[in-house]
Design an enzyme around this catalytic site. Sequence first.
Site, mmCIF file in Angstrom:
data_model
loop_
_atom_site.group_PDB
_atom_site.id
_atom_site.type_symbol
_atom_site.label_atom_id
_atom_site.label_comp_id
_atom_site.label_asym_id
_atom_site.label_seq_id
_atom_site.Cartn_x
_atom_site.Cartn_y
_atom_site.Cartn_z
ATOM 1 N N CYS A 163 0.822 -1.214 0.000
ATOM 2 C CA CYS A 163 0.000 0.000 0.000
ATOM 3 C C CYS A 163 0.858 1.267 0.000
ATOM 4 O O CYS A 163 1.568 1.527 -0.957
ATOM 5 C CB CYS A 163 -0.999 -0.018 1.151
ATOM 6 N N HIS A 214 -3.605 -4.645 -0.105
ATOM 7 C CA HIS A 214 -3.084 -5.162 1.163
ATOM 8 C C HIS A 214 -3.136 -6.688 1.143
ATOM 9 O O HIS A 214 -4.207 -7.250 1.380
ATOM 10 C CB HIS A 214 -3.959 -4.675 2.325
ATOM 11 N N GLU A 226 -2.110 -8.626 3.339
ATOM 12 C CA GLU A 226 -2.406 -9.061 4.713
ATOM 13 C C GLU A 226 -3.883 -8.952 5.051
ATOM 14 O O GLU A 226 -4.313 -9.399 6.105
ATOM 15 C CB GLU A 226 -1.545 -8.272 5.709
#
Lengths: 208, 251
Positions: free
Chosen positions: A81, A189, A191
């Site tokens: 990001c 992202h 994650e």
Amino acid sequence: MKKIAIIDYGFGNIKSVTNALLFCGADPVVISSPKELSNYGGAVLPGVGAFAPAIQFLKNLNFDKALLDYLSAGKMLYGSCLGFQLLFTRSFENGENVGLNIIEGDVKHFNFTDGKLKIPHMGWNNVELKNGNNIKKMFDGINDSEQFYFVHSYYVALKNPSQIGAITKYGVSFCSAVAIDNVWGSQFHPEKSGNCGLKLMKNFIGAC
Amino acid sequence: MLSIRIIPCLDVTDGRVVKGTKFVNLRDAGDPVEVAKRYNDEGADEIVFLDITATHEGRDTTIDLVRRTAEQVFIPLTVGGGLRNMNDIRNLLNAGADKVSLNSIAVKNPQFINEAAEKFGNQCIVVAIDAKKTEDKKWNVFINGGRIDTGLDVVKWAKDAVKFGAGEILLTSMDKDGTKDGYDNQLLEIISSEVNVPVIASGGAGQLEHFFDACKAGASALLAASLFHYKEIEIKDLKQFLKSKNIPVRT
């Protein structure tokens, strides 16, 4: 377990990245000093927030030079990001600010005139694979055009289109991932992108 | 294509889901972490925890709950309810929440939205608005869990909230909430055309068509609670339905 450094410069969603790396079987270590960087074969540069203060903090902590040394030693880096945007030449978020210039390109604001597309670009969108010598390795086991989670108002425009690893369409077609040698990163992202994101992170850990 | 987001909302207190769920085969049906995991497996695009805890001690259990959820669920997690200061936000984000939702405090002190957005980025600041119709095409903002009419006009407040730095609006129709006869699409249409940030539709979903109608009205995300908890509609069926109507979904 592979030790992976998470660079803490005050602008990262450190906790989410730590959780995901742990879940993927790595041993994440949060570091806030550039001296520690050389101890690792893999590092994540996370980031949420605004470009200008983020690059300033990174530079104040001398991470900019340390990252260049780290990369020239052939070690793996993942920018997520804002951490991805910091890898580029310059950003036009709140004026013009110079980035790490690891990849040549500009960070630009979405500029929609019809008012139909909301800003930020927030949610799950398709990631279509393009170039980059390591893009197949980065997306190993992940289908082309799978969806990942995005939240951003700025996007990167690369100087050299052959370095675009993947694209995503939102008003414009923008570069959503790169995998050039040991420099990996994504606007989305990983994650926070469910199973596809976790697979991608496992691929990164495997490459470290 | 950017997909419409389907968001189950869990009311939590003292670390437990308040509204009962009919999930089977869960070790503990009242454990929000288990419920969140289940929703994640079923294809939820985000999870919202609404903390309705009244006590200070109870709030610590919410932090712990967020921490445990974020260790196992890797989709965006929003937490709202009773936030009072910057420290509350920091604690939730540090525990692993991706966004916080501000309601009463934002109305009482709009500058707080600005402070929070500057400190943490507007991508993680959701402003939740509870709207109640007062006359044709006019709605007022209610706070304190819908108990106090602020007299504020919802359209004006939504625009102001975005100016102050809200990255997203969670728009709940108090008139529709719990009725199961559809979202307030008129309200959604007006707000989503007046603000340039994503609008989450909330309150009133009862049937598959209701979700489609809210998409047409301009919602970027669709929130529901009991409908999902009681499995009256399953997320995968909802996504299949929306897909058949040419609404982009993540499958």
